[in-house]
Every structure is written in C-alpha cells, then in structure tokens.
Motif scaffolding. Structure first.
Motif, PDB file in Angstrom:
ATOM      1  N   LEU B 458      30.020 -35.217  -6.808  1.00  0.00           N
ATOM      2  CA  LEU B 458      31.036 -35.240  -5.763  1.00  0.00           C
ATOM      3  C   LEU B 458      30.438 -35.161  -4.365  1.00  0.00           C
ATOM      4  CD1 LEU B 458      33.598 -32.826  -7.433  1.00  0.00           C
ATOM      5  CD2 LEU B 458      33.665 -35.303  -7.386  1.00  0.00           C
ATOM      6  N   PRO B 499      49.874 -40.319 -10.554  1.00  0.00           N
ATOM      7  CA  PRO B 499      48.874 -41.269 -10.066  1.00  0.00           C
ATOM      8  C   PRO B 499      48.460 -40.954  -8.635  1.00  0.00           C
ATOM      9  CG  PRO B 499      51.029 -42.317 -10.307  1.00  0.00           C
ATOM     10  CD  PRO B 499      51.162 -40.937 -10.850  1.00  0.00           C
ATOM     11  N   LEU B 500      47.281 -41.411  -8.286  1.00  0.00           N
ATOM     12  CA  LEU B 500      46.746 -41.193  -6.945  1.00  0.00           C
ATOM     13  C   LEU B 500      46.915 -42.452  -6.115  1.00  0.00           C
ATOM     14  CD1 LEU B 500      43.426 -39.474  -7.886  1.00  0.00           C
ATOM     15  CD2 LEU B 500      45.051 -38.540  -6.254  1.00  0.00           C
ATOM     16  N   ALA B 501      46.854 -42.263  -4.814  1.00  0.00           N
ATOM     17  CA  ALA B 501      46.925 -43.407  -3.911  1.00  0.00           C
ATOM     18  C   ALA B 501      45.752 -44.353  -4.194  1.00  0.00           C
ATOM     19  CB  ALA B 501      46.869 -42.918  -2.470  1.00  0.00           C
ATOM     20  N   PRO B 502      45.998 -45.653  -4.048  1.00  0.00           N
ATOM     21  CA  PRO B 502      44.959 -46.627  -4.399  1.00  0.00           C
ATOM     22  C   PRO B 502      43.618 -46.357  -3.719  1.00  0.00           C
ATOM     23  CG  PRO B 502      47.006 -47.735  -3.833  1.00  0.00           C
ATOM     24  CD  PRO B 502      47.238 -46.285  -3.603  1.00  0.00           C
ATOM     25  N   ALA B 503      43.657 -45.940  -2.450  1.00  0.00           N
ATOM     26  CA  ALA B 503      42.396 -45.727  -1.737  1.00  0.00           C
ATOM     27  C   ALA B 503      41.582 -44.620  -2.400  1.00  0.00           C
ATOM     28  CB  ALA B 503      42.667 -45.368  -0.277  1.00  0.00           C
ATOM     29  N   VAL B 504      42.265 -43.660  -3.008  1.00  0.00           N
ATOM     30  CA  VAL B 504      41.560 -42.573  -3.672  1.00  0.00           C
ATOM     31  C   VAL B 504      41.122 -43.012  -5.070  1.00  0.00           C
ATOM     32  CG1 VAL B 504      41.690 -40.179  -4.410  1.00  0.00           C
ATOM     33  CG2 VAL B 504      42.965 -40.922  -2.396  1.00  0.00           C
ATOM     34  N   ALA B 506      40.196 -45.815  -5.831  1.00  0.00           N
ATOM     35  CA  ALA B 506      39.070 -46.721  -5.684  1.00  0.00           C
ATOM     36  C   ALA B 506      37.734 -45.990  -5.832  1.00  0.00           C
ATOM     37  CB  ALA B 506      39.145 -47.428  -4.332  1.00  0.00           C
ATOM     38  N   THR B 507      37.715 -44.703  -5.624  1.00  0.00           N
ATOM     39  CA  THR B 507      36.460 -43.983  -5.804  1.00  0.00           C
ATOM     40  C   THR B 507      36.047 -44.009  -7.269  1.00  0.00           C
ATOM     41  OG1 THR B 507      37.615 -41.913  -6.221  1.00  0.00           O
ATOM     42  CG2 THR B 507      36.967 -42.342  -3.956  1.00  0.00           C
ATOM     43  N   ILE B 509      36.367 -41.866  -9.495  1.00  0.00           N
ATOM     44  CA  ILE B 509      36.019 -40.625 -10.174  1.00  0.00           C
ATOM     45  C   ILE B 509      37.221 -39.748 -10.450  1.00  0.00           C
ATOM     46  CG2 ILE B 509      33.596 -40.467  -9.562  1.00  0.00           C
ATOM     47  CD1 ILE B 509      34.282 -38.984  -7.139  1.00  0.00           C
ATOM     48  N   TYR B 510      38.407 -40.194 -10.021  1.00  0.00           N
ATOM     49  CA  TYR B 510      39.594 -39.387 -10.298  1.00  0.00           C
ATOM     50  C   TYR B 510      40.606 -40.171 -11.117  1.00  0.00           C
ATOM     51  CZ  TYR B 510      37.509 -36.904  -6.427  1.00  0.00           C
ATOM     52  OH  TYR B 510      36.634 -36.257  -5.618  1.00  0.00           O
ATOM     53  N   THR B 513      46.332 -36.772 -10.014  1.00  0.00           N
ATOM     54  CA  THR B 513      46.427 -35.487  -9.338  1.00  0.00           C
ATOM     55  C   THR B 513      47.517 -34.666 -10.008  1.00  0.00           C
ATOM     56  OG1 THR B 513      47.069 -34.391  -7.293  1.00  0.00           O
ATOM     57  CG2 THR B 513      47.921 -36.585  -7.636  1.00  0.00           C
ATOM     58  N   LEU B 523      42.660 -32.345  -8.322  1.00  0.00           N
ATOM     59  CA  LEU B 523      42.351 -33.689  -8.804  1.00  0.00           C
ATOM     60  C   LEU B 523      41.881 -33.627 -10.247  1.00  0.00           C
ATOM     61  CD1 LEU B 523      40.470 -34.472  -5.583  1.00  0.00           C
ATOM     62  CD2 LEU B 523      42.334 -35.916  -6.405  1.00  0.00           C
ATOM     63  N   GLN B 533      29.395 -44.471 -14.072  1.00  0.00           N
ATOM     64  CA  GLN B 533      28.732 -44.656 -12.779  1.00  0.00           C
ATOM     65  C   GLN B 533      27.318 -44.097 -12.804  1.00  0.00           C
ATOM     66  OE1 GLN B 533      31.041 -42.952  -9.628  1.00  0.00           O
ATOM     67  NE2 GLN B 533      32.498 -44.630  -9.573  1.00  0.00           N
TER      68      GLN B 533
END
Lengths: 156, 783
Positions: B458, B499-504, B506-507, B509-510, B513, B523, B533
C-alpha cells in the motif's frame, strides 16, 4: 433560465454546481485515506451510513495545493457512486441569470476540462462545473500509474 | 414434491416460455440456424436434466428430438415438414408432461412411441396429421388445479432492492446505536431500540438467505450423477468436493448448475478412461474428479478437474478446420492453450461416438453461453494423458462477505476470510525469514512461501520488521500460497461490501468498501489482484494432478508428527494424527492428587499426562489434546515446536515402552511417543452416547451419596425414575424388582457376613464385587 445553482469557491475562484446534481452539502468529519489511490482522491468518508469517495476539487483540476480544503463538501452521485467534492467553501444557492456560455479564450486548461461554461448569477459570473469530469480527475494522473504500482515481490 | 423437482419443473416451463417464439419462427423458416440451435439446446437441456430424475419417457422423447435436430445441424437431414411437426409435437408433449410432474399425476405415455417414430427418418411417411391430432386429444391438459405452489419466483431486481434496503438499514441502525450511546442511557428509548435491532438482525439474516446459498447445493447432486454415469459407462470414478461452504448467489448457482453438469458428464464420458486403459497408462484404476470452489476477490472460481486422458488437440484442430472455423494456416499458428479453448465453439466435440451421456458437441458452447450471460468466464487447460481442468469464474454479485479486519499503521482493512488459511504470529519460532533480493520469503512447515508486507503493497511504509507483524497465510483460488504481513488482526465479521468509485477500483487492490459498526468506512482488499500484481499467481494448474498427488506421495513415504518440548524440557514427537488440537488453559483447571492428574476441558474431565513430576507452570498450561477416536487425553507440554514429517528410520527402543522409537528430525534425535501404549495406559473411554443406564433406588440417602458416584464413575448414566428404561437396576435389600424388565438386576444388602452371590446380592460396601457386577452387566449388554 432560472436554474438553481450551488455556489462555491474552488482555489479561490467562484464556481457553481447545478443544484439538481447536488444531493446535499455536508461537513466532512473523518476521512479514511485510500493508499495508492490517485492523488485527487482524498479518501472515504461516511454519510448517513453510506460511503462517499472524497475528491479534492483543486487537485482534480491539477492545481498544486498547499492548504487543506474546507470542511464543507458537495455530495453528488455519478453512475451510482456517491462523491463528496471538497471545495474551499460553499457559499450559497443562487439562481442562474443566464445559460452556460463558452468564454472566448476559455478558462485555462485546468478549468476548461471541467467546465460547462460561464453562468451569470446575482453574485457575479461563475464557472459551471461538470461533475462527471471533476470526479474523473486530471488526465495526467488518471492514466499515469503511481510509482508504487510496479511489482515488489518476486515470481514464485 | 421435492425442491429439485420443483426447480426442474419451473426451469423447464421457463425455457418453454422462452423458446415459444422461436418455435413459431422456426416452423415458418426451418432453415433458420439460430432458431434451430436454441430449440436444440432446449431439448438437450431437458434431456440432461432428466438424468437427475427418473423420467424415462421424457428422456427418450427429448433424446429423439435431439438426435433428429443434430442430424439437421450436421446437414445430414433437411428440416422437412414431418420433422418439424414431430419436434413441435414433442416439445408440446414435454410441456404437458411437465404439468403432470408438477401435479404429481402418473405420466401418460400413450403416443410417445409414435412421436418418436415420427422423427425416425427411416420410417415410412405416416399419415401424421390425424395421428398427432389424436395424441393431442388424448392427452389434453387436465383442468385440475395444480397444488398450492410452495415457491414463487420473483424478479431478482426486487430482491436486490430489499437486500440493499436491509443492508442500509443495518448501517443506519449502527449509526443510531452510536448516537444513542453517545447521548447516554435513555431507558424509554433503549428498550424499543434493542427490540428493533433484534428484529432487524433476523430480517437481515433472512434476506441474506433469500439470495445466498452454500455452494453445497451445487455439489449435492454431483456424487449421484458421477456414480450413475460411471456405472453406465463402466468406469470407476472417485469424487472429491472441496469448498462447499463458499456462499454464492442462488441465481448464480442455478445458472452454473447446467454448465457444471455438462462438464462433469464430459469429464466422465470423454475424459476419464476405462479402468483397463488407465491401467495400461500406468494410472490408478479409479479416476479422480474433483471440484473446488473458492472466492477470489469479487469472483468465485469453481474448478472442475479430472485426471483422464486430456483433450485431443489434434482432433480439435482438424474438426475446427473441417467445420470451417479455422484455416490450416491459422491452426498451425495457434498455441496449444488456444486450441483447447476451441472446445467452446459451437458444433465441436472430440467424441468419436455419440453417446447418450454427453451428446454431440453441444455441451460446451451452451456452457460458455450460460456463463457469458452472467458475466462469468470459463477457461480450460489440459495436459495429454494427465487430465483436464475447467475454471469457471463467476462474479460475486452479492455483497455480504465474511471478512477479517486487519490493520496497518492506524488504518484498517478487510480481507475476505475465505482466502485466509491460517494466521501466524510473525515471531513464532517455527518461522524462518529469508530475504532474496527485494523479496521476502518465509519458511513455514518446510515450505518457502513468498511474503508480502501489506504496508509495502500500500506504499504506506517502506520497511517493516516481519517478526513484529502477523502473517495471514493466504491461499488463492489457483492454489497459490503466500503470506501477507499486517500489523494486527482484529476480528472477523460479516461485511456489507459496496462497490468503489471507478477511480479507486482502477488501483486494482481494492474489491469494495464497507462500513464498520462504528460507522467508519474501510476498504476490502482484492487479495487476488494484489498477488497478481506482485507476480504471485501462477498460471492455472491442474490442481489434483499436482498438489494431491504430491500429498499422496508424501503420505506414502512419510508420517506427519508434531514436535514439542515436554514439561521436563526434553524434545519429543507424537503422531500428528493423534493431535486433535492445542489448548492453553488456566492451571486452575488442573486437579492433581498423588498419581492421578486430571484437567477440566470444555466441561469434561480428561486424564492429564506428560507432567513427569514437574511442577505446573505459574498460570497457563499448554496442552496437546490427543484423541484416538474413542477417548481423549490431555498431554501437558511446555512448548509446541512444529509439525514435521518422519523421513528417516525409526530406531525402536526396547528399554522404554512409552516410546515407539527414536528418529532423526533435522539431524537431532527425537523420541516418538508410542500412541498405542499411551492410550492403553491412560485412555478412558468416554462413551456418553453409548452409555448404559442404571436405575438407582429413589429416596435413599446412601444410594445418592455413595452409590451414585461409584456407578457413574463406572460409566453408567444414572436415573432414579421408574419411568426411564434402564439397562441395569440396583435394588436395596428386599425392594421389589419390576417383573417384566429386561435389565440386569443387582441386589445390595447390608449384612457384611452374608456371602456375595447372585441370589442374595452383594454387600453394599463390597466395592470390587459391585464394580465386577457392573462390568459383567456391561459386557452382557454390549454383546
């Protein structure tokens, strides 16, 4: 047209959100950061038992930021996800005195991307914000991977 | 009507409704390939489902229609009027039979043979129109109302709304609870709130059950299916099911039921060889079919593998070329991997002969179509001669996940519990760390396992001392194992994951939430992607051929033992199979008097051994709980070292009967405790379930104070009520014996001089004679 607008200040500049898009204005209490998320995403917060993704509007504009954002944020919903847009301050609700219009010469690269045009209000002209673009973040950060993303383990 | 049957009826009817339009269109244009395919799939599915139930007519009808349609699909026969009519008549008939099945009537079979004969293209032109009319008239739908439905079907969206409403309600409740706590106690509000809260918990559980089902429901029919199929095909197949407690959306389970059935049919029909072939190939005669389910991130992976002959690449390729799917040139360029995926193309099947069981190259394209519909994927991997593995990945639409909350720094995260095999404290002496380049490896039970620090993953902290951390041993759906180091492990709880926002997202790793009970968002980690990864996910592997074989080999050569340090400070080992668990108990639970030492564990008294006259530790005592299946012993140890396997010879020891011998573990001699003599000496059978009952005289002080404990210690359950049936009855002096009892009667008297005999009874303080009589009675009963 007499559309209602939520007036706010972002990086000292006057900005406006369409009131129909803003569910509420909240004071953010605690924010849980999201490690490795894009820089403009401050973290997660909870509102009425729902998680909100907190977006720092100044960073989303690609502006460099030295001060902490204000405590108030506009809550918007985009594609089923709730976001809290951190601004310097939320000022008032005002009526639009004009349709959004482009400004010749634009608002500058950063603002141009998130703007729907200029609206006149009783408090003066403001940049009408495209919420969807605002939460997408600056294109550079959006596509670039942060340094931590390369693998740090070994293949087993 | 049982649930399976009800589902079969509902499903068949639903499919009938769905293809109704297709039938009409096909009738108008019998050359329409797409319509033909969907009708074909319908009869194929019905035929497949019949395999679960005993509906021979239904099966032969659908088989007839399927055969005829297959001919048409292969271009060997044209869809003439007779064929179209015949197929339609059969579909109507299937609909009527379904109604009859539902209402529990006897199935009428009149006319079925004729319907089947109609499709036989060698048959002469029959005067079908009239006859079909006749059949229609005969089996006209009965108007008796069907029995009250035991289930209803609801749109999934509605259920989703209820579910998410309830989840939100739970979160809102937690929020309110927090505020109530903060504002101090308000009896007028607290009571009703508690009640509301309790009701909400019930509702939440019920709604969860509405949608979630243990994957067990998918597994249940498998053993039967495998048994029937293998018997039919003259093969021997063993089934190994794993991960049955993974929970899945009911809808998803239903959606993958058919695909899974198809794959199993194929595996047994085409994959696993006959015993003779297997022997010739040097394999075990009994084939192994294994099915594993694992949750990985927001997906569930169901893996089905067989150890059969694998897919025939060459045949697949040539068939694909023959069917015009590929050119020779394309074929030559394809990797084997890609070739395997060809089996999901419509119309390709490697089966030499068409059989009743898995049909003719319809299964796999239907399988993929079904999975596509729910956003799932399917992959196949095969090694010639070794087996085939299908991996079905199904999205986990539903969002209540059993999670483990962990922390790094002052931030908490959730990890889906299904991944976590074990939690080990980083400082445990059985762990060894190695740093290779920038990678950390931890050696645990003789395996080197890659170790990731969550803090580093992280980017929260560069360096962490793994010894200070807690390691989660994580097993991925692919079978890969790695350790994830976190600062602390908190608790497990059911988490409502959103679900998480798309921008999050995109990482990568999550996975989502969730809000904790205190209202703070946390998270949920996507363990699978984190592993991927970091290069910790190997390509799909044929698990049973790999892992299980290894384990079996290992089991044949070595014997697992557990190493420990005894109370006297000496290292010993004991057979791992005897160790049920390791307990740490307060020394207050120990009761020692002279030679006899006992300990109270979970309300039972167990013999305590292994003290070797050493003083007890100050407060806590560490125990190995040993069991031979019948009775349990508690073995006190000062430290549990590790598990190991005996790989060198055991040198027997004649001098000490309590040890089996001495072996070398890591170059050190270690005595192995002889489990047999241990249990022979200390074992005490706890047979509460088979305990005999002894009735004692009621209202007798002596019997209550003296007799009761003695008889109980001899392993009897005690009753004083004449109502209870008893195996042994003890009566005092002249007390009357119930005449019609089958019980053994022991009479006690108080005259010390009277000789003990069966007639006059036993002197009440003649302990040995009484125990002897009880023992005798037991021996008599258990014969």
């Amino acid at each position: 047209m007499n559309e209602l607008l939520v007036m706010a200040r972002i990086a000292g500049k006057r900005a406006a959100f369409r009131a129909v898009e803003v569910q509420s204005v909240i004071e953010i209490e605690g924010i849980s950061p999201i490690p490795r998320a894009p820089d403009f995403i401050t973290g997660l917060t909870a509102m009425r038992s729902r998680s909100l993704t907190v977006v720092d509007c100044r960073k989303s504009l690609g502006l460099s930021v030295e001060t902490a954002p204000g405590v108030r944020a506009a809550v918007v919903e985009v594609e089923g996800h709730l976001y809290a847009l951190q601004v310097d301050q939320v000022e008032d609700v005002a009526e639009a005195r004009s349709d959004p219009e482009p400004v010749s010469g634009g608002f500058g690269d950063a603002w141009q991307r998130v703007s729907l045009g200029m609206v006149e209000t009783d408090a003066g002209p403001a940049v009408l914000i495209d919420v969807g673009r605002m939460i997408a973040g600056p294109p550079a950060i959006h596509s670039a991977r942060k340094p931590g993303n390369e693998p740090i383990g070994v293949s087993a | 009507m049982d649930d399976l049957l009800a589902e079969f009826v509902a499903e068949t009817r639903e499919m009938l409704e769905a293809i109704e339009g297709e039938i009409v269109a096909w009738e108008a244009d019998p050359g329409d390939r797409a319509r033909l395919d969907s009708i074909f799939r319908f009869v194929h599915t019905v035929k497949g489902n019949c395999g679960f139930f005993d509906f021979p007519q239904l099966e032969s009808l659908s088989h007839a229609a399927e055969s005829a349609l297959a001919e048409v699909r292969a271009g060997r026969r044209s869809a003439d009027v007779q064929l179209v009519n015949g197929v339609l008549a059969i579909i109507d008939r299937i609909g009527r039979l379904t109604d009859q099945i539902e209402s529990g009537e006897n199935l009428t079979t009149t006319g079925d043979d004729m319907l089947i004969a109609m499709l036989d293209n060698t048959a002469e032109e029959t005067s079908e129109p009239q006859e079909i009319q006749a059949v229609e008239a005969f089996s006209a739908r009965s108007n008796t109302p069907s029995s009250t439905p035991r289930s209803i079907r609801l749109p999934v969206e509605l259920l989703d709304r209820v579910m998410s409403g309830v989840s939100d309600m739970v979160l809102a409740r937690n929020d309110l609870a927090r505020r109530l706590r903060a504002s101090g106690s308000e009896p007028a509000i607290d009571g009703p709130f508690e009640r509301l809260s309790g009701i909400l918990n019930d509702v939440r559980e019920a709604t969860t059950r509405m949608r979630m089902q243990r994957i067990e429901h998918l597994y249940n029919p498998v053993p039967r299916l495998v048994r029937d199929l293998s018997a039919e095909l003259g093969k021997q197949v063993m089934v190994d099911l794993e991960g049955e407690d993974a929970e899945m959306d009911r809808e998803m389970i239903e959606m993958i039921r058919d695909p899974v059935t198809h794959i199993i049919r194929n595996a047994i029909d085409h994959g696993i060889e006959t015993p003779a072939e297997r022997r010739a190939a040097g394999k075990h005669e009994i084939g192994l079919l294994s099915m594993t389910a694992r949750q990985s991130g927001n997906r569930i992976a169901v893996m089905i593998s067989d150890d059969g002959k694998g897919l025939d690449c060459a045949r697949l390729g040539s068939k694909a070329v023959a069917a015009g799917l590929l050119t020779e040139a394309q074929l030559a360029e394809m990797s084997r991997e890609d070739l395997h995926q060809l089996i999901f193309e419509p119309g390709l099947s490697t089966a030499e002969t068409v059989s009743e069981v898995s049909g003719r190259g319809v299964g796999m394209d239907v399988v993929r179509a079904n999975l596509d519909k729910i956003g799932g994927t399917i992959r196949v991997r095969s090694t010639p001669g070794e087996g085939t593995l299908f991996v079905l990945e199904i999205p986990l639409t539903l969002s209540i996940v059993a999670g483990l909350t962990v922390s790094v720094g002052d931030q908490r995260f959730a990890v889906p519990r299904s991944f976590v095999e074990e939690i080990i404290h980083g400082a445990a002496s059985s762990l060894e760390y190695t740093r290779l380049g920038d990678a950390d490896l931890v050696t645990f039970r003789g395996r080197r396992i890659p170790c990731l620090s969550l803090a580093r993953v992280l980017n929260m902290r560069e360096v962490s001392d793994l010894r200070q951390e807690t390691l989660l041993l994580i097993r991925l759906g692919t079978g890969d194992l790695f350790a994830l180091a976190v600062d602390r492990v908190f608790d497990h709880e059911d988490l409502v994951v959103k679900p998480l926002a798309p921008a999050v997202m995109a990482t990568g790793i999550y996975a989502g939430t969730t809000l904790l009970d205190d209202g703070s968002p946390i998270l949920m980690l996507d363990v699978y992607t984190i592993a991927a990864q970091n290069g910790l996910v190997s390509e799909v592997r044929v698990r049973p051929a790999g892992r299980d074989e290894q384990v079996q080999h290992a089991a044949a050569k070595t014997r697992p033992i557990m190493l420990f340090v005894g109370m006297d400070g000496r290292r010993r080992a004991i057979d791992m199979n005897l160790v049920r668990r390791i307990d740490v108990l307060s020394r207050d639970a120990v009761d020692i008097e002279g030679e006899r030492a006992q300990i109270v564990i979970d309300g039972a008294i167990l013999p305590l051994i292994g003290l070797n006259d050493q003083p007890l530790p100050e407060d806590k005592i560490k125990l190995l709980r040993l069991s031979d299946g019948h009775c349990e012993l508690a073995y006190a140890v000062s430290e549990v070292a590790d598990a190991a396997a005996i790989d060198s010879a055991i040198v027997p020891s004649d001098a000490d009967p309590s040890i089996e011998g001495v072996t070398l573990v890591g170059g050190q001699p270690v005595p192995i405790i002889d489990g047999l003599s241990l249990f022979a000496r200390h074992g005490r059978t706890i047979r509460t379930d088979t305990a005999l009952t002894c009735r004692l005289p009621a209202d007798d002080d002596w019997s209550r104070t003296m007799l009761h404990p003695l008889v109980q210690a001899a392993g009897y359950r005690i009753t004083t009520s004449a109502e209870d049936s008893a195996d042994v009855i003890i009566v005092m002096e002249e007390q009357a014996v119930p005449a019609d009892t089958a019980a053994t009667v022991i009479r006690l008297h108080s005259d010390a001089d009277q000789p003990g005999s069966a007639d006059c009874g036993i002197y009440r303080y003649d302990r040995d004679a009484l125990l002897g009589a009880l023992k005798h009675a037991r021996a008599g009963k258990s014969q």
